[in-house]
Enzyme design. Structure first.
Site, PDB file in Angstrom:
ATOM      1  CD  GLU A 264      -2.981  -1.136   0.197  1.00  0.00           C
ATOM      2  OE1 GLU A 264      -3.138  -0.021  -0.426  1.00  0.00           O
ATOM      3  OE2 GLU A 264      -3.945  -2.125   0.236  1.00  0.00           O
ATOM      4  CB  CYS A 298      -2.172   6.783   1.610  1.00  0.00           C
ATOM      5  SG  CYS A 298      -3.278   5.707   2.234  1.00  0.00           S
TER       6      CYS A 298
END
Length: 509
Positions: A264, A298
């Site tokens: 990720e 993010c």
């Protein structure tokens, strides 16, 4: 303590961090070479001893040994550990949330929300323990049954980042434990105290339900410690959250030993605002997605692609809303934006704004440092920058609250702008036109792992798989069928007849 902070506040924060650790069942660490700071004041909270390479190897050894028996425990029984962890998290939601605020600088609502996310994934994993389904397929051979079964994978190494210091660990750990894996966790060097607390809560949960606490191991230290997880063949899966640079280093090394990776990585998320959009709804969603967590998610909204017909009214709303955001001590009520994590984050923001201006960008509002907390605390006002084109700096991810605004004339052009960056995590469109919404969600629409309609890019629910494409790494965590990443699949053929027919009709003398 209202509008200004002082370095004199740090000793009080240290005392509070120590108290919270004890409340959460973790002994305050002995002083060592790993310094734990707080972005609230820029001062030092505590220190602790960093683990050595030998310590990391020993932790992996313990996890590998525990796996041999843990994998044979029925999945619903394994879920008992996760169920008890959820109960402990409910009881200590405020305490753990406050510790997150002290270490990561998140405002209280977001920090407590992160703990709630941990509880949610525990609930998901508990239900999942009775749903690790395989398939049965028709065999071409009479008297045969063809099926697939799923089995525990092994030791899972979790490398997490500072901005979600507890939730991402829980995403991985709750599901991995239910799937029959054991876990070795290497948290960010920036947030080791929250890791100590989570580790203590989980081991307490295991002990209280009669499970082996060794199913979870914690290692603390620098990148060299994380490299042990990356390179050790006993670690079946490395789940790593961080920068694209980190992912480029991790993935080839895990692949070289034929291990598995779940990555990720970066996000450079965009929202498209069409002429039919509800601008009031859109502006509220945009402000949270762009300014929440001081831009250190993010999934933060970094690019806003607005139709030329509505860019004026929308910018007016956003500038007004940004002017009302309260920047300050995240421990206070009513604060919207806490500090950046450190000096490097502030320098990255300052440099990005300078580059945007050099490319012809216009600073609509924000971007300045706010004098709070002392010289080593970095509070900033979230910035909006109007850009003439999608320049190199706009294509990069800057982990700070900068929102670049570009305009477009038709939806095809907007989608082209949206997709031309290397990252592919989260995206959204604001529209009341169903055709526009469906076009955005189609195969030739958004190229991200998350595509939303009339909500922002951040704030994903745990029921859906979380992750992205391209430089985001391709991994999926949390909900849906992401559990498959933590298990291995076996295809089984059972012959219950007295004959031995071969597949494809082959005859073998």
């Amino acid at each position: 303590m209202t509008h200004t902070l002082s370095d004199q506040l740090t000793p009080g924060l240290t005392a509070r961090a120590t108290e919270l650790l004890r409340t959460l069942g973790a002994e305050p660490p002995q002083p060592g070479d790993l310094i734990v700071g707080t972005p609230i004041t820029g001062g030092q909270l505590l220190s602790l001893r960093a683990d050595t390479v030998a310590d990391a190897d020993a932790a992996i050894t313990r996890a590998a040994a525990a796996f041999r028996s843990w994998r044979t425990v029925p999945a619903p029984a394994r879920a008992a550990v996760v169920r008890r962890l959820a109960e402990l998290l409910r009881a200590h939601k405020r305490d753990l949330g406050e510790l997150v605020t002290l270490e990561a600088g998140k405002i209280g609502a977001e920090a407590v929300g992160e703990v709630q996310e941990m509880i949610d994934i525990c609930e998901f994993a508990i239900g999942l323990s009775r749903q690790l389904y395989g398939r049965t397929m028709p065999s071409e051979r009479p008297g045969h049954r063809l099926m697939e079964t799923w089995h525990p994978l092994g030791v899972v190494g979790v490398i997490s980042a500072f901005n979600f210091p507890v939730a991402v660990w829980a995403w991985n750990t709750a599901i991995a434990l239910v799937c029959g894996d054991t876990v070795v966790w290497k948290p960010s060097q920036t947030t080791p105290l929250t890791a100590l607390a989570c580790h203590a809560l989980l081991r307490r949960a295991a002990a209280e339900v009669g499970a082996n606490p060794e199913v979870h191991q914690l290692i603390q230290g620098d990148a060299q410690i994380g490299e042990r997880l990356v390179d050790d063949e006993r670690v079946a899966l490395v789940s790593a959250t961080g920068s694209v640079r980190m992912g480029r280093a991790v993935a080839p090394r895990v692949a070289a030993r034929f291990g598995r990776c779940l990555l990720e990585l970066g996000g450079n998320n965009a929202a498209i605002v069409t002429p039919s959009a509800d601008l009031e709804l859109a502006s509220r969603a945009i402000v949270f997605a762009a300014a929440g967590t001081a831009g250190q998610r993010c999934t933060t909204l970094r690019r806003l692609l607005v139709h030329v017909d509505v860019v004026g009214p929308l910018l007016d709303r956003l500038e007004k809303a940004y002017g009302q955001l309260r920047v300050g001590n995240p421990l206070e009520e009513g604060i919207s934006v806490g500090p950046l994590i450190n000096a490097a984050a502030h320098e990255g923001m300052r440099t990005a704004i300078d580059r945007a201006r050099a490319d012809g960008g216009h600073l609509v509002c924000g971007g300045e440092r706010v004098a709070l907390g002392g010289p080593d605390a970095y509070y900033v006002r979230p910035a909006i920058v109007r850009m003439p084109a999608q320049t190199a700096i706009v294509r990069e991810e800057t982990f700070a609250p900068i929102l670049y605004v570009l305009t477009y004339h038709d939806l095809d052009h907007a989608i082209e702008l949206h997709n031309e960056v290397p990252q592919g995590l989260s995206s959204s469109i604001f529209t009341t036109d169903q055709r526009e919404a469906e076009r955005f969600l189609a195969a030739d629409g958004s190229d991200c792992g998350i595509a939303n309609v009339n909500i922002g890019t951040s704030g994903a629910e745990i029921g859906g798989a979380f992750g992205g494409e391209k430089h985001t790494g391709g991994g999926r965590e949390s909900g849906s069928d992401s559990w498959k990443a933590y298990m291995r699949r076996a295809t089984n053929t059972v012959n219950y007849s007295a004959e031995l027919p071969l597949a494809q009709g082959i005859t073998f003398a």
